[in-house]
Design an enzyme around this catalytic site. Structure first.
Site, PDB file in Angstrom:
ATOM      1  N   LYS A   1     -55.219  59.014  23.274  1.00  0.00           N
ATOM      2  CA  LYS A   1     -55.005  60.170  24.155  1.00  0.00           C
ATOM      3  C   LYS A   1     -55.419  59.822  25.587  1.00  0.00           C
ATOM      4  O   LYS A   1     -56.068  58.794  25.819  1.00  0.00           O
ATOM      5  CB  LYS A   1     -55.787  61.380  23.630  1.00  0.00           C
ATOM      6  CG  LYS A   1     -57.282  61.197  23.489  1.00  0.00           C
ATOM      7  CD  LYS A   1     -57.861  62.275  22.581  1.00  0.00           C
ATOM      8  CE  LYS A   1     -59.305  62.043  22.230  1.00  0.00           C
ATOM      9  NZ  LYS A   1     -60.283  62.577  23.140  1.00  0.00           N
TER      10      LYS A   1
ATOM     11  N   MET B   1     -64.068  58.449  50.404  1.00  0.00           N
ATOM     12  CA  MET B   1     -62.829  58.576  49.621  1.00  0.00           C
ATOM     13  C   MET B   1     -62.201  57.209  49.319  1.00  0.00           C
ATOM     14  O   MET B   1     -61.742  56.948  48.213  1.00  0.00           O
ATOM     15  CB  MET B   1     -61.818  59.431  50.390  1.00  0.00           C
ATOM     16  CG  MET B   1     -60.542  59.689  49.612  1.00  0.00           C
ATOM     17  SD  MET B   1     -59.310  60.562  50.584  1.00  0.00           S
ATOM     18  CE  MET B   1     -60.088  62.147  50.815  1.00  0.00           C
TER      19      MET B   1
ATOM     20  N   ARG C   1     -65.602  73.482  18.461  1.00  0.00           N
ATOM     21  CA  ARG C   1     -64.627  73.257  19.533  1.00  0.00           C
ATOM     22  C   ARG C   1     -63.228  73.509  19.002  1.00  0.00           C
ATOM     23  O   ARG C   1     -62.513  74.370  19.471  1.00  0.00           O
ATOM     24  CB  ARG C   1     -64.783  71.811  20.033  1.00  0.00           C
ATOM     25  CG  ARG C   1     -63.865  71.392  21.125  1.00  0.00           C
ATOM     26  CD  ARG C   1     -64.149  69.983  21.596  1.00  0.00           C
ATOM     27  NE  ARG C   1     -63.687  68.957  20.651  1.00  0.00           N
ATOM     28  CZ  ARG C   1     -63.577  67.667  20.929  1.00  0.00           C
ATOM     29  NH1 ARG C   1     -63.932  67.216  22.122  1.00  0.00           N
ATOM     30  NH2 ARG C   1     -63.158  66.811  20.027  1.00  0.00           N
TER      31      ARG C   1
ATOM     32  N   TYR D   1     -71.567  58.995  55.459  1.00  0.00           N
ATOM     33  CA  TYR D   1     -71.583  60.463  55.588  1.00  0.00           C
ATOM     34  C   TYR D   1     -72.949  61.014  55.202  1.00  0.00           C
ATOM     35  O   TYR D   1     -73.550  60.590  54.215  1.00  0.00           O
ATOM     36  CB  TYR D   1     -70.540  61.085  54.671  1.00  0.00           C
ATOM     37  CG  TYR D   1     -69.115  60.926  55.128  1.00  0.00           C
ATOM     38  CD1 TYR D   1     -68.692  61.427  56.356  1.00  0.00           C
ATOM     39  CD2 TYR D   1     -68.192  60.285  54.319  1.00  0.00           C
ATOM     40  CE1 TYR D   1     -67.373  61.288  56.764  1.00  0.00           C
ATOM     41  CE2 TYR D   1     -66.869  60.142  54.717  1.00  0.00           C
ATOM     42  CZ  TYR D   1     -66.469  60.651  55.943  1.00  0.00           C
ATOM     43  OH  TYR D   1     -65.165  60.511  56.343  1.00  0.00           O
TER      44      TYR D   1
HETATM   45  C1  LIG Z   1     -60.958  64.561  17.131  1.00  0.00           C
HETATM   46  C2  LIG Z   1     -61.263  63.229  17.711  1.00  0.00           C
HETATM   47  N1  LIG Z   1     -61.275  62.156  16.906  1.00  0.00           N
HETATM   48  C3  LIG Z   1     -61.568  60.912  17.373  1.00  0.00           C
HETATM   49  C4  LIG Z   1     -61.880  60.723  18.703  1.00  0.00           C
HETATM   50  C5  LIG Z   1     -62.241  59.337  19.187  1.00  0.00           C
HETATM   51  O1  LIG Z   1     -63.589  59.342  19.587  1.00  0.00           O
HETATM   52  P1  LIG Z   1     -64.261  58.046  20.229  1.00  0.00           P
HETATM   53  O2  LIG Z   1     -63.536  57.804  21.510  1.00  0.00           O
HETATM   54  O3  LIG Z   1     -65.685  58.438  20.412  1.00  0.00           O
HETATM   55  O4  LIG Z   1     -64.071  56.939  19.268  1.00  0.00           O
HETATM   56  C6  LIG Z   1     -61.886  61.813  19.570  1.00  0.00           C
HETATM   57  C7  LIG Z   1     -62.236  61.616  20.984  1.00  0.00           C
HETATM   58  O5  LIG Z   1     -62.687  62.454  21.682  1.00  0.00           O
HETATM   59  C8  LIG Z   1     -61.575  63.100  19.067  1.00  0.00           C
HETATM   60  O6  LIG Z   1     -61.564  64.170  19.851  1.00  0.00           O
END
Ligand SMILES: Cc1ncc(COP(=O)(O)O)c(C=O)c1O
Length: 377
Positions: free
Chosen positions: A50, A318, A148, A270
């Site tokens: 992701k 920046m 969550r 700055y």
């Molecule tokens: C549901 C879920 N599984 C797995 C992972 C992977 O976690 P990590 O990057 O700590 O290995 C994440 C990352 O946030 C996650 O949200």
């Protein structure tokens, strides 16, 4: 030390860039093998890609992981899944963010598995299965402590009492997510594990996935059928109280733009937050918060020049960062010289920690102005 080479053939674009981000795809593949190798035979290893593969570029990262043997991929957003499907026609793609109403057909069209995070989502997907006239695959997420996403305890109770709600759904994996796995002896790890096992016993039988990167290193009790690591693939340390078992994947180097001398009493940057106490040579380096370099490293962090630490002095701007290079020879700090921002001596976890954040945030904010050079793969 970074395995990412010092001297790549410099293309004109690399020479023009203020900073070069080198991404070692061989180290990435090796990290996948290291993680997969932690599990017993029969336990599979997924990859979490992701947020553009944690900032490193999903289009380059995902195919390398597939070639390394990975077949299960997790993304957060539907669009990430659609992009990944175009890259990997044969992979199993799981979308963690859930099934938003009205998007069922997008999941079907791109052969994506939604993660069902609530009873409502279970109902929506089961209804779609009814319309399609066959079972549809999905992951089922139970919340064991993150608060969550995933079925909360009362929804789990209802589902356990009415398992026919899952009749149209082929559960690929029952999943849950650890909140504190990077702290090996944190009490919540064992509590989440117990709750996950209990949920599994109460629901129709399905394969299970529990361990993120650090969870992999909590041992086989946490492994179930599928490991689900993300950040460790990209070189961050999943065992912060021990040496990093992963290979570094990222090396970030930036160029010195200018060098100047400052005298006691003068200030830097700055807000005049740094006052020079002794004759000081300052190098101005060509990256700043506009590149995702955390401003919280102002007067805190360090970079490495010719293998020597050079502290950041003054506020990060920046486009630029000022460092104290008084200890270096003149020919080591000329305009155009590359300094190590993330790399040998300065691993991604150390830079993140100096900035008051975590490797996850540092990586996913890596800037768009960097010249990206991928090696291996
Ligand atoms: C549901 C879920 N599984 C797995 C992972 C992977 O976690 P990590 O990057 O700590 O290995 C994440 C990352 O946030 C996650 O949200």
């Amino acid at each position: 030390m970074s395995s990412v080479p010092d001297h790549l053939e410099e293309s004109p674009a690399a020479r023009r860039a203020g900073a070069i981000l080198r991404i070692d795809l061989d180290a990435l593949a090796e990290n996948y093998r290291i993680l997969a190798g932690q599990a017993a035979p029969g336990v599979d290893c997924a990859a979490v890609v992701k947020a553009d593969a944690y900032g490193l570029g999903m289009d380059r990262v995902a195919p390398v992981l597939f070639t390394a043997g990975c077949r299960q991929f997790f993304v957060a957003h539907l669009d990430e899944g659609i992009n990944l499907r175009a890259l990997l026609p044969e992979a199993e793609i799981h979308v963690l963010g859930g099934l938003m109403p009205g998007l069922e057909h997008d999941f079907l069209a791109h052969r994506l598995s939604p993660t069902l995070n609530s009873l409502g989502e279970v109902e929506t997907w089961a209804a779609e299965a009814g319309r399609q006239g066959h079972r549809l695959s999905a992951d089922l997420h139970v919340d064991t402590g993150m608060r969550r996403l995933g079925l909360p305890p009362d929804e789990l109770d209802r589902l356990a009492g009415e398992p026919e709600r899952l009749a149209g759904i082929a559960v690929s994996f029952l999943i849950s997510h650890l909140a504190c796995s990077e702290v090996q002896d944190h009490g919540l790890n064992a509590r989440q594990l117990a709750d996950f096992r209990q949920a599994r016993d109460r629901l129709p039988q399905a394969p299970a996935s529990f361990a993120n990167s650090s969870g992999v290193f909590l041992g086989p009790d946490y492994h179930f059928d599928l490991l689900r690591p993300g950040v460790a693939l990209y070189g961050a340390n999943p065992t912060p109280d021990r040496d990093n078992p992963m290979r570094p994947v990222v090396r970030l180097q930036s160029r010195i733009w200018q060098v100047r001398d400052a005298q006691p009493g003068e200030t830097v940057g700055y807000g005049a937050t740094f006052e020079v106490g002794r004759p000081t040579r300052i190098a101005t380096v060509a990256l700043g918060y506009g590149d995702g370099y955390p401003r919280t490293l102002s007067n805190q962090g360090q970079v490495f020049v010719a293998g020597q630490a050079a502290p950041i002095i003054g506020r990060i701007s920046m486009d630029s960062t000022t460092i104290d290079v008084s200890g270096l020879a003149e020919d080591q700090v000329r305009p155009g010289t590359l300094v190590d921002v993330i790399g040998p001596g300065n691993p991604v976890d150390a830079v993140a920690s100096a900035a008051g954040t975590v490797a996850y945030e540092l990586l996913t904010r890596l800037g768009r102005r960097y010249h990206r050079a991928y090696t291996g793969g």
